[in-house]
Scaffold this motif. Structure first.
Motif, PDB file in Angstrom:
ATOM      1  N   GLY A  46       0.819  -1.205   0.000  1.00 37.07           N
ATOM      2  CA  GLY A  46       0.000   0.000   0.000  1.00 37.07           C
ATOM      3  C   GLY A  46       0.851   1.252   0.000  1.00 37.07           C
ATOM      4  N   ALA A  47       1.900   1.268   0.832  1.00 33.84           N
ATOM      5  CA  ALA A  47       2.806   2.417   0.867  1.00 33.84           C
ATOM      6  C   ALA A  47       3.498   2.602  -0.473  1.00 33.84           C
ATOM      7  N   PHE A  48       3.922   1.513  -1.107  1.00 33.15           N
ATOM      8  CA  PHE A  48       4.577   1.619  -2.406  1.00 33.15           C
ATOM      9  C   PHE A  48       3.588   1.997  -3.502  1.00 33.15           C
ATOM     10  N   GLY A  49       2.328   1.597  -3.371  1.00 27.45           N
ATOM     11  CA  GLY A  49       1.316   2.053  -4.316  1.00 27.45           C
ATOM     12  C   GLY A  49       1.141   3.560  -4.261  1.00 27.45           C
ATOM     13  N   ALA A  50       1.194   4.116  -3.053  1.00 30.97           N
ATOM     14  CA  ALA A  50       1.065   5.565  -2.892  1.00 30.97           C
ATOM     15  C   ALA A  50       2.239   6.294  -3.533  1.00 30.97           C
ATOM     16  N   ILE A  51       3.450   5.823  -3.289  1.00 34.63           N
ATOM     17  CA  ILE A  51       4.616   6.513  -3.839  1.00 34.63           C
ATOM     18  C   ILE A  51       4.716   6.320  -5.354  1.00 34.63           C
ATOM     19  N   THR A  52       4.172   5.210  -5.872  1.00 32.78           N
ATOM     20  CA  THR A  52       4.131   5.009  -7.322  1.00 32.78           C
ATOM     21  C   THR A  52       3.263   6.070  -7.994  1.00 32.78           C
ATOM     22  N   VAL A  53       2.123   6.369  -7.389  1.00 31.46           N
ATOM     23  CA  VAL A  53       1.258   7.426  -7.917  1.00 31.46           C
ATOM     24  C   VAL A  53       1.996   8.755  -7.921  1.00 31.46           C
ATOM     25  N   TYR A  54       2.706   9.050  -6.843  1.00 27.56           N
ATOM     26  CA  TYR A  54       3.398  10.345  -6.729  1.00 27.56           C
ATOM     27  C   TYR A  54       4.551  10.453  -7.729  1.00 27.56           C
ATOM     28  N   LEU A  55       5.307   9.382  -7.917  1.00 31.50           N
ATOM     29  CA  LEU A  55       6.509   9.448  -8.760  1.00 31.50           C
ATOM     30  C   LEU A  55       6.212   9.295 -10.247  1.00 31.50           C
ATOM     31  N   TYR A  56       5.229   8.450 -10.592  1.00 32.00           N
ATOM     32  CA  TYR A  56       5.058   8.063 -11.992  1.00 32.00           C
ATOM     33  C   TYR A  56       3.760   8.536 -12.634  1.00 32.00           C
ATOM     34  N   PRO A 127      16.181   2.902   1.511  1.00 34.78           N
ATOM     35  CA  PRO A 127      14.834   3.450   1.716  1.00 34.78           C
ATOM     36  C   PRO A 127      14.503   4.537   0.700  1.00 34.78           C
ATOM     37  N   LEU A 128      13.246   4.561   0.263  1.00 36.74           N
ATOM     38  CA  LEU A 128      12.778   5.570  -0.680  1.00 36.74           C
ATOM     39  C   LEU A 128      12.174   6.732   0.093  1.00 36.74           C
ATOM     40  N   LYS A 129      12.518   7.937  -0.322  1.00 35.67           N
ATOM     41  CA  LYS A 129      11.994   9.129   0.338  1.00 35.67           C
ATOM     42  C   LYS A 129      10.514   9.284   0.034  1.00 35.67           C
ATOM     43  N   PHE A 130       9.710   9.484   1.072  1.00 36.45           N
ATOM     44  CA  PHE A 130       8.266   9.628   0.929  1.00 36.45           C
ATOM     45  C   PHE A 130       7.919  11.112   0.977  1.00 36.45           C
ATOM     46  N   PRO A 131       7.080  11.605   0.058  1.00 36.13           N
ATOM     47  CA  PRO A 131       6.736  13.040   0.067  1.00 36.13           C
ATOM     48  C   PRO A 131       6.054  13.438   1.367  1.00 36.13           C
ATOM     49  N   GLN A 132       6.324  14.664   1.781  1.00 39.35           N
ATOM     50  CA  GLN A 132       5.830  15.136   3.066  1.00 39.35           C
ATOM     51  C   GLN A 132       4.859  16.299   2.914  1.00 39.35           C
ATOM     52  N   ILE A 133       3.990  16.444   3.893  1.00 37.63           N
ATOM     53  CA  ILE A 133       3.074  17.580   3.945  1.00 37.63           C
ATOM     54  C   ILE A 133       3.836  18.786   4.474  1.00 37.63           C
ATOM     55  N   GLU A 134       3.705  19.907   3.797  1.00 38.02           N
ATOM     56  CA  GLU A 134       4.427  21.109   4.214  1.00 38.02           C
ATOM     57  C   GLU A 134       3.755  21.741   5.433  1.00 38.02           C
ATOM     58  N   GLN A 146       3.976  16.490  14.834  1.00 36.15           N
ATOM     59  CA  GLN A 146       4.540  16.707  13.511  1.00 36.15           C
ATOM     60  C   GLN A 146       3.434  16.747  12.462  1.00 36.15           C
ATOM     61  N   THR A 147       3.718  17.428  11.364  1.00 34.15           N
ATOM     62  CA  THR A 147       2.705  17.578  10.317  1.00 34.15           C
ATOM     63  C   THR A 147       2.258  16.228   9.771  1.00 34.15           C
ATOM     64  N   GLY A 148       3.201  15.306   9.580  1.00 33.32           N
ATOM     65  CA  GLY A 148       2.854  13.994   9.052  1.00 33.32           C
ATOM     66  C   GLY A 148       1.937  13.206   9.949  1.00 33.32           C
ATOM     67  N   ASP A 149       1.950  13.516  11.253  1.00 34.79           N
ATOM     68  CA  ASP A 149       1.096  12.787  12.193  1.00 34.79           C
ATOM     69  C   ASP A 149      -0.359  13.257  12.153  1.00 34.79           C
ATOM     70  N   GLY A 211      -2.647   2.745   6.833  1.00 34.81           N
ATOM     71  CA  GLY A 211      -1.502   2.673   7.726  1.00 34.81           C
ATOM     72  C   GLY A 211      -0.189   2.840   6.984  1.00 34.81           C
ATOM     73  N   GLY A 212      -0.085   2.297   5.759  1.00 33.23           N
ATOM     74  CA  GLY A 212       1.136   2.441   4.974  1.00 33.23           C
ATOM     75  C   GLY A 212       1.412   3.889   4.605  1.00 33.23           C
ATOM     76  N   VAL A 213       0.375   4.619   4.205  1.00 30.30           N
ATOM     77  CA  VAL A 213       0.532   6.046   3.897  1.00 30.30           C
ATOM     78  C   VAL A 213       0.910   6.814   5.159  1.00 30.30           C
ATOM     79  N   ALA A 214       0.261   6.476   6.275  1.00 29.83           N
ATOM     80  CA  ALA A 214       0.579   7.135   7.545  1.00 29.83           C
ATOM     81  C   ALA A 214       2.034   6.892   7.948  1.00 29.83           C
ATOM     82  N   TYR A 215       2.529   5.667   7.709  1.00 30.48           N
ATOM     83  CA  TYR A 215       3.927   5.348   8.019  1.00 30.48           C
ATOM     84  C   TYR A 215       4.866   6.228   7.208  1.00 30.48           C
ATOM     85  N   GLY A 216       4.611   6.341   5.908  1.00 31.11           N
ATOM     86  CA  GLY A 216       5.469   7.167   5.063  1.00 31.11           C
ATOM     87  C   GLY A 216       5.457   8.621   5.479  1.00 31.11           C
ATOM     88  N   LEU A 217       4.283   9.146   5.825  1.00 30.99           N
ATOM     89  CA  LEU A 217       4.200  10.542   6.264  1.00 30.99           C
ATOM     90  C   LEU A 217       4.882  10.742   7.608  1.00 30.99           C
TER      91      LEU A 217
END
Length: 310
Positions: A46-56, A127-134, A146-149, A211-217
């Protein structure tokens, strides 16, 4: 003591993430009596699915306000696809087999999913860098969030509220309760138990993806091995709360997260115990807590004793 509110919040956030993943374990076990040890890898995919959308898929420089909902959809689609595929092709053919067979299959599937993600991403060794909320962090008294939380703080209670409504108020939810109680009788009453089992796998995957997206954030990076330890902790949370009880899964996750945060923060301050308060020992204290609960309350915090019939 000034740090206690901060450590409690840290534990609550960490435990909420464990609880989201633990829901998948407890739903599947409650219906088909199967411990899906590949569920940690569904969380990872799930976490990798999220980052795939962001990167590709998304254009470079897309704001996280726009990207995050689309990343969450991508995470859910990938995780649900993997979970439903695992149920259909790996677990369903073994439904009448001895319990050891699906258990071994789950472990093999876990390793296969890790290697599949590693092969898909050329840079997956690191590890792959996960995009963060500003923005942020936010301070409330002595507590810093933290913003990601923020995503996890909102997603966990909302997810539990939606799940509770679905299970208690919808036709499919009542079918899940009936199948969990007695699958043979439920089938005689016209309930499509195969469909109910697929729904249980899919719902567990949805919460794992969140949970996977929450982990990355939260941590700012993801790794193809991330599902192994977190999956074990989520399973521990499900057992702590009473496996088969969805509210117990979240409660067990919160208890485990708070215990882990407090042990990491305070055990190191005890003379001669500094090494036992390290982050590496946090995993040990989690399983010590599990052993204690199993010794004194084997059915878990919200579980019920089931009498064996002669």
């Amino acid at each position: 003591m000034n740090e206690l509110p901060q450590q409690l919040v840290n534990g609550l956030l960490l435990g909420s993430m464990y609880g989201l993943v633990a829901i998948g374990y407890t739903m599947v076990y409650g219906i088909v009596q199967l411990i899906n040890f590949a569920h940690g890898e569904i969380f990872m995919t799930g976490a990798f699915g999220a980052i795939t959308v962001y990167l590709y898929i998304l254009p470079d420089g897309t704001s996280m306000i726009i990207a995050l909902p689309l990343m969450l959809i991508g995470a859910v689609l990938v995780a649900v696809t993997v979970a439903v595929g695992a149920e259909r092709f790996a677990y369903r053919p073994l439904r009448g087999a001895p319990r050891l067979a699906p258990l071994i299959t789950a472990i093999g599937l876990s390793l296969a999913l890790q290697q599949a993600v590693w092969a898909w991403y050329p840079d997956a060794d690191s590890p792959l860098k996960f995009p963060q909320i500003e923005g942020g962090p936010f301070e409330i008294g002595n507590v810093t969030i933290q913003t990601g939380d923020i995503f996890l703080l909102l997603a966990a209670p909302l997810s539990m509220a939606i799940l509770g409504y679905f299970v208690m108020k919808t036709r499919t939810g009542r079918g899940m309760q009936a199948t969990a109680q007695d699958p043979d009788t439920a089938k005689l009453m016209g309930i499509n138990t195969d469909r109910i089992i697929v729904v249980a796998f899919a719902l567990g995957a949805v919460f794992a993806a969140i949970g996977g997206v929450a982990y990355g954030l939260k941590y700012g990076q993801i790794d193809f091995r991330m599902g192994f330890i977190l999956g074990l902790k989520a399973f521990t949370a499900a057992v702590l709360g009473g496996i088969g009880n969805i509210y117990g899964a979240m409660l067990g996750g919160i208890v485990l997260g708070v215990a882990e945060a407090l042990s990491t923060a305070y055990i190191a301050d005890i003379p001669g115990m500094d090494k036992f308060g390290s982050q590496s020992w946090a995993d040990v204290w989690a399983f010590v807590l599990l052993i204690l609960v199993l010794l004194f309350r084997p059915q878990g915090l919200l579980g019920e004793r089931v009498a064996d019939r002669a």
